[in-house]
Write a protein that holds these residues in place. Structure first.
Motif, short mmCIF file in Angstrom:
data_model
loop_
_atom_site.label_atom_id
_atom_site.label_comp_id
_atom_site.label_asym_id
_atom_site.label_seq_id
_atom_site.Cartn_x
_atom_site.Cartn_y
_atom_site.Cartn_z
N VAL A 1 1.96 -96.19 -11.11
CA VAL A 1 2.43 -97.24 -10.62
C VAL A 1 3.61 -97.51 -9.74
CG1 VAL A 1 2.31 -99.45 -10.26
CG2 VAL A 1 0.81 -98.25 -12.00
N ILE A 2 3.36 -97.47 -8.30
CA ILE A 2 4.86 -97.86 -7.42
C ILE A 2 4.80 -99.36 -7.02
CG2 ILE A 2 5.17 -97.27 -5.29
CD1 ILE A 2 3.41 -94.61 -5.42
N VAL A 3 5.74 -99.86 -7.65
CA VAL A 3 6.51 -101.44 -7.69
C VAL A 3 7.05 -101.40 -6.10
CG1 VAL A 3 6.28 -103.32 -8.91
CG2 VAL A 3 5.71 -101.37 -9.91
N ASP A 4 7.49 -102.27 -5.79
CA ASP A 4 8.19 -102.71 -4.53
C ASP A 4 8.35 -103.94 -4.59
OD1 ASP A 4 8.97 -103.36 -2.50
OD2 ASP A 4 8.22 -101.53 -1.16
N SER A 5 9.24 -104.64 -5.19
CA SER A 5 9.74 -105.77 -4.94
C SER A 5 10.69 -106.12 -4.60
CB SER A 5 10.13 -105.55 -6.77
OG SER A 5 9.26 -106.24 -7.34
N LYS A 6 11.28 -107.88 -4.52
CA LYS A 6 11.92 -108.24 -3.46
C LYS A 6 12.31 -109.28 -4.11
CE LYS A 6 9.45 -106.09 -0.68
NZ LYS A 6 7.66 -105.58 -1.20
N ILE B 1 7.58 -96.44 -11.15
CA ILE B 1 8.42 -95.87 -10.21
C ILE B 1 8.62 -97.55 -9.62
CG2 ILE B 1 9.04 -95.22 -7.72
CD1 ILE B 1 6.92 -92.83 -9.19
N PHE B 2 10.32 -98.12 -9.57
CA PHE B 2 10.19 -99.31 -9.06
C PHE B 2 11.82 -99.04 -7.75
CE2 PHE B 2 12.64 -103.12 -10.71
CZ PHE B 2 11.89 -104.56 -9.78
N SER B 3 10.94 -99.78 -6.69
CA SER B 3 11.76 -100.53 -6.50
C SER B 3 12.16 -101.82 -5.50
CB SER B 3 12.16 -99.47 -4.12
OG SER B 3 11.59 -97.79 -5.15
#
Ligand SMILES: NC(=O)c1ccc[n+]([C@@H]2O[C@H](COP(=O)([O-])OP(=O)(O)OC[C@H]3O[C@@H](n4cnc5c(N)ncnc54)[C@H](OP(=O)(O)O)[C@@H]3O)[C@@H](O)[C@H]2O)c1
Length: 332
Positions: A169-174, A221-223
């Motif tokens: 899973v690709i996770v993109d958090s702000k 995968i975490f950004s």
């Protein structure tokens, strides 16, 4: 009346918790500790109407409380947790120290040997929507991280329903800057965050990945990104479900939250934004079908990092642990 002690009352999470407890009619703050501000009053640190003496942690009277909240930096809580449990006091730890079940994971992600590995087996990961029964009986609750709360709540229904065709899973958090705490740092001061937007610790390096993977069984995968706002997290999550999975089936999986007071799924076609959750204990979710034929979906999840991502969730856990109405202190 539940008698409460707070360690680290002058930090962002400690102060948020104190504000929430003012609205809780069945809890009373017995002591609040501080490090540099010990000996002052809360009103000296934060100019508010709430006034409490701030004491040194060594002076805390554990015999006078039923539960303590540790709002301290990770790596510092173990002695306080141990002392409290030995005194028969239940503990809700907001730090990361007791979130990972396997001490080897702690070593890997935090770079140190765990200071109290014997306590890990009895610590319960404090996400009520997943572990309510265990929290009810727990002596030690490890309150989840802010990013992981938004991510795990979004992914859990799909994992539970067996709908994850790809476990990567690709996770993109702000996140707003309060996620980094109140201490001064170059990375988070006004001049470095105002009118800009940046990614940090991207890929496989952020420590919160460990909790996300532990609780979902997926590989992440975490950004993470730093938003130029004070509070709020928005996570965008890219998943692949079995080919042809239609949106109705996906939404049905989120029925697991039907009776949850603090998780909302928006109607199809609507996506959550920070203002739907900031200032509340809500996690608000949206689902976007990208391509039903190939099973590609995007999930969007928002929360207030200091409330559902920290102190609100901690209070929710206290309510569960003491058999109180789960929403007490958290609805207005
Ligand atoms: N901020 C968030 O969004 C968030 C969300 C979820 C979980 N958490 C976790 O919650 C915990 C507290 O975070 P926070 O944002 O409230 O941090 P913070 O604003 O930096 O506050 C930390 C508090 O602990 C005290 N303190 C600092 N170092 C200490 C030490 N070595 N021994 C004893 N006390 C010490 C500070 O006192 P001084 O003022 O004297 O330094 C302050 O009262 C952290 O473990 C954090 O990872 C934070």
């Amino acid at each position: 009346m539940i008698r409460v002690g707070i360690y680290g009352a002058t930090g962002y999470t400690g102060f948020e918790l104190i504000k929430l407890l003012q609205r809780h009619h069945q809890a009373q703050i017995v002591f609040a500790t501080a490090r540099s501000a010990a000996g002052k009053r809360l009103g000296d640190v934060f100019p508010t109407m709430i006034d409490l003496p701030l004491i040194d942690a060594e002076e805390a009277n554990l015999a006078a409380v039923d539960v303590v909240f540790c709002c301290l930096p990770h790596g510092t809580t173990a002695p306080t947790v141990q002392r409290s449990l030995e005194a028969g006091v239940r503990v809700i730890d907001l730090s990361a120290d007791f979130r990972l079940r396997d001490p080897a994971d702690y070593q890997r992600w935090y770079g140190n040997t765990h200071p109290a590995p014997e306590l890990l087996a009895s610590a319960v990961y404090g996400l009520p929507e997943l572990h309510r029964e265990a929290i009810r009986h727990a002596r030690l609750v490890a309150n989840p991280g802010c990013y992981p709360t938004s991510v795990i709540l979004a992914l859990h229904p799909l994992v539970r329903a067996g709908l994850m065709a790809d476990t990567n899973v690709i996770v993109d958090s702000k996140s707003g800057v309060s996620g980094a705490g109140r201490s001064l740092s170059l990375k988070t001061h006004f001049g470095e965050t105002h009118e800009t937007f940046s990614a940090y610790n991207i890929g496989r390096s952020h420590r919160h990945i460990a909790e996300m993977e532990q609780e979902t069984g997926l590989q992440v995968i975490f950004s993470p990104h730093l938003l130029p706002v004070f509070k709020g997290i928005l996570s965008t999550i890219y998943v692949r479900l079995p080919a042809g999975t239609d949106a109705a089936l996906v939404r049905e999986a989120y029925g697991v939250y039907r009776d949850e007071p603090f998780v909302r799924l928006l109607p199809g076609g609507r996506l959550p934004e920070l203002r739907h959750a900031v200032g509340t204990n809500l996690c608000v979710l949206g689902i976007h079908p990208v391509d039903v034929d190939s099973g590609r979906y995007i999930l969007v999840s928002v929360e207030d990092n200091l409330i559902k991502g920290a102190s609100g969730q901690a209070l929710q856990n206290m309510n569960v642990m003491f058999g109180l109405e789960e929403t007490l202190g958290l609805m207005s």
